[in-house]
Design a protein around this motif. Structure first.
Motif, mmCIF file in Angstrom:
data_model
loop_
_atom_site.group_PDB
_atom_site.id
_atom_site.type_symbol
_atom_site.label_atom_id
_atom_site.label_comp_id
_atom_site.label_asym_id
_atom_site.label_seq_id
_atom_site.Cartn_x
_atom_site.Cartn_y
_atom_site.Cartn_z
ATOM 1 N N PRO A 283 -6.261 3.004 1.755
ATOM 2 C CA PRO A 283 -5.636 4.260 2.196
ATOM 3 C C PRO A 283 -4.742 4.016 3.401
ATOM 4 C CG PRO A 283 -7.896 4.151 2.965
ATOM 5 C CD PRO A 283 -7.694 2.951 2.068
ATOM 6 N N ASP B 105 0.830 -1.205 0.000
ATOM 7 C CA ASP B 105 0.000 0.000 0.000
ATOM 8 C C ASP B 105 0.868 1.260 0.000
ATOM 9 O OD1 ASP B 105 -2.721 -1.237 0.325
ATOM 10 O OD2 ASP B 105 -1.800 -2.004 2.132
ATOM 11 N N ALA C 45 1.292 4.286 -2.879
ATOM 12 C CA ALA C 45 1.230 5.721 -2.588
ATOM 13 C C ALA C 45 2.444 6.437 -3.182
ATOM 14 C CB ALA C 45 1.161 5.949 -1.075
ATOM 15 N N GLY D 169 1.215 9.546 -10.730
ATOM 16 C CA GLY D 169 -0.193 9.891 -10.830
ATOM 17 C C GLY D 169 -1.116 8.770 -10.396
ATOM 18 N N GLU D 170 -2.365 9.143 -10.127
ATOM 19 C CA GLU D 170 -3.354 8.198 -9.609
ATOM 20 C C GLU D 170 -3.677 7.093 -10.606
ATOM 21 O OE1 GLU D 170 -7.942 8.240 -7.815
ATOM 22 O OE2 GLU D 170 -6.938 10.104 -8.396
ATOM 23 N N GLU D 171 -3.739 7.418 -11.900
ATOM 24 C CA GLU D 171 -4.081 6.405 -12.894
ATOM 25 C C GLU D 171 -3.022 5.307 -12.942
ATOM 26 O OE1 GLU D 171 -6.807 5.896 -14.660
ATOM 27 O OE2 GLU D 171 -7.691 7.563 -13.543
ATOM 28 N N SER E 197 -11.350 10.675 3.539
ATOM 29 C CA SER E 197 -12.273 11.563 2.844
ATOM 30 C C SER E 197 -12.490 12.830 3.652
ATOM 31 C CB SER E 197 -13.613 10.861 2.601
ATOM 32 O OG SER E 197 -14.359 10.764 3.812
ATOM 33 N N ALA F 25 -1.093 4.339 -10.449
ATOM 34 C CA ALA F 25 -1.234 3.522 -9.239
ATOM 35 C C ALA F 25 -2.419 2.575 -9.358
ATOM 36 C CB ALA F 25 -1.389 4.428 -8.016
ATOM 37 N N ARG F 26 -3.515 3.055 -9.952
ATOM 38 C CA ARG F 26 -4.688 2.198 -10.107
ATOM 39 C C ARG F 26 -4.397 1.060 -11.091
ATOM 40 N NH1 ARG F 26 -7.998 5.787 -11.596
ATOM 41 N NH2 ARG F 26 -8.881 6.214 -9.542
ATOM 42 N N ARG G 124 -7.301 -0.544 -3.489
ATOM 43 C CA ARG G 124 -6.169 0.170 -2.903
ATOM 44 C C ARG G 124 -6.583 0.691 -1.540
ATOM 45 N NH1 ARG G 124 -4.747 4.899 -6.112
ATOM 46 N NH2 ARG G 124 -3.148 5.105 -4.520
ATOM 47 N N GLU H 77 1.720 6.807 -6.872
ATOM 48 C CA GLU H 77 0.725 7.854 -7.104
ATOM 49 C C GLU H 77 1.369 9.234 -7.029
ATOM 50 O OE1 GLU H 77 -3.510 9.528 -5.303
ATOM 51 O OE2 GLU H 77 -2.921 7.451 -4.955
ATOM 52 N N ALA H 78 2.266 9.420 -6.044
ATOM 53 C CA ALA H 78 2.951 10.703 -5.910
ATOM 54 C C ALA H 78 3.886 10.964 -7.088
ATOM 55 C CB ALA H 78 3.731 10.748 -4.596
#
Length: 314
Positions: free
Chosen positions: A189, A160, A164, A171-173, A270, A175-176, A187, A167-168
């Motif tokens: 948090p 996990d 992260a 980008g988020e795409e 969130s 990581a997904r 994924r 993603e940093a």
């Protein structure tokens, strides 16, 4: 290219290597590899792992890395002062520094976690707290980021944390896509709980397992005993007896724990209000959610939200 140095601390836990699969997968999905990974150790050569075989490493020497990671290791031995000094030198030049599980002891020995928020595997939290009281330990976290320093709880939490990182960096795409390629259900948090309620319940029958799965997917609904009994194809009385025999708890108590776990994840991941989170996780109102958190965690959800905001600000 982002250079990553994984410091192997003997006997190295293999999950530290498994977490690096995230970066390897990132390279395989890109036209141009984004990461170059090196396995290093204090003296170089073969480093024994927790299962007995060795892995080849090169000496730390005068290496420089963008990202420095410290592996998890088995046992309770204190990190050597020379290793801590080497890690401190690498960390001074690195953009990002992280550890897996007991690797946090090495960062703490080097003084890198003094006054910082951090975590480690739930079984090691008390030991880390006693040895390094200046570290601000967070217990209900899969991983923690404080400045350029990252610590993962251990085992699969390292994966996990590495997602992260991606993603940093990418980008988020990206990581997904990596999570999908690695066949991960989702994924998680960093604020996820280390021990899942479903794991600790360990039901002995398929019927009760099906009820738990149904409950977790339908927490927003009322979830009466009669409804859960229908899922198990039992009468309410038979279901209540069978459920208690399988889990050691009443259906109401278990549903409350599942709701608290779901609310916990929403609070740290969130910006929804506590009223919204209470409604989404099946609590009748915010006050009932607060009382449930006090029963399960011994602290109200407001404390968790405050910690999450402080981490985000940091």
């Amino acid at each position: 290219m982002i250079t990553v140095g994984l410091i192997a601390v003997p006997p190295m836990q293999l999950m530290s290597l498994a977490a690096m699969t995230v970066l390897q997968t990132a390279n395989s999905l890109a036209d141009d590899p984004a990461y170059r990974i090196e396995l290093v150790s204090e003296a170089g050569g073969l480093v024994v792992t927790s299962v007995g075989f060795g892995v080849d490493t090169r000496p730390i020497g005068d290496a420089r890395f963008d990202t420095v990671l410290v592996s998890a290791f088995a046992g309770t031995q204190a990190p050597s002062p020379s290793l801590a000094a080497s890690v401190g030198r690498l960390a001074a030049d690195a953009r990002r520094v992280g550890s897996f599980c007991t690797g946090a002891f090495v960062l703490a020995e080097a003084g890198l976690l003094d006054g910082r928020r951090a975590t480690t595997h739930w079984r090691q939290l008390s030991r880390l707290e006693r040895a390094f009281p200046r570290v601000r330990l967070l217990r209900d976290r899969l991983y923690v980021n404080d400045g350029k320093f990252w610590t993962a709880a251990g085992m699969t939490a390292g994966i996990d944390m590495m997602l992260a990182f991606v993603e940093a960096d990418l980008g988020e795409e990206a990581a997904r896509a990596i999570a999908e390629r690695m066949i991960m259900e989702r994924r998680r948090p960093g604020g996820g709980m280390q021990v899942s309620s479903l794991l600790t319940l360990n039901p002995k029958t398929d019927r009760i397992e099906a009820v738990l799965t149904f409950a977790k997917k339908n927490l927003k609904t009322r979830l009466t005993v009669s409804q859960l009994a229908d899922v198990a194809h039992l009468s309410p009385r038979q279901f209540s007896r069978s459920f208690h025999a399988a889990t050691g708890q009443s259906p109401a108590k278990v549903v409350e724990r599942l709701r608290v776990e779901a609310a916990h994840a929403m609070i740290v991941a969130s910006r929804h209000s506590l009223d919204t989170i209470a409604a989404e996780t099946g609590f009748a109102d915010r006050e009932r959610m607060r009382r449930a958190f006090l029963r399960v965690h011994g602290r109200p959800p407001q404390d968790l939200r405050r910690t999450a905001r402080e981490l985000a600000a940091a």
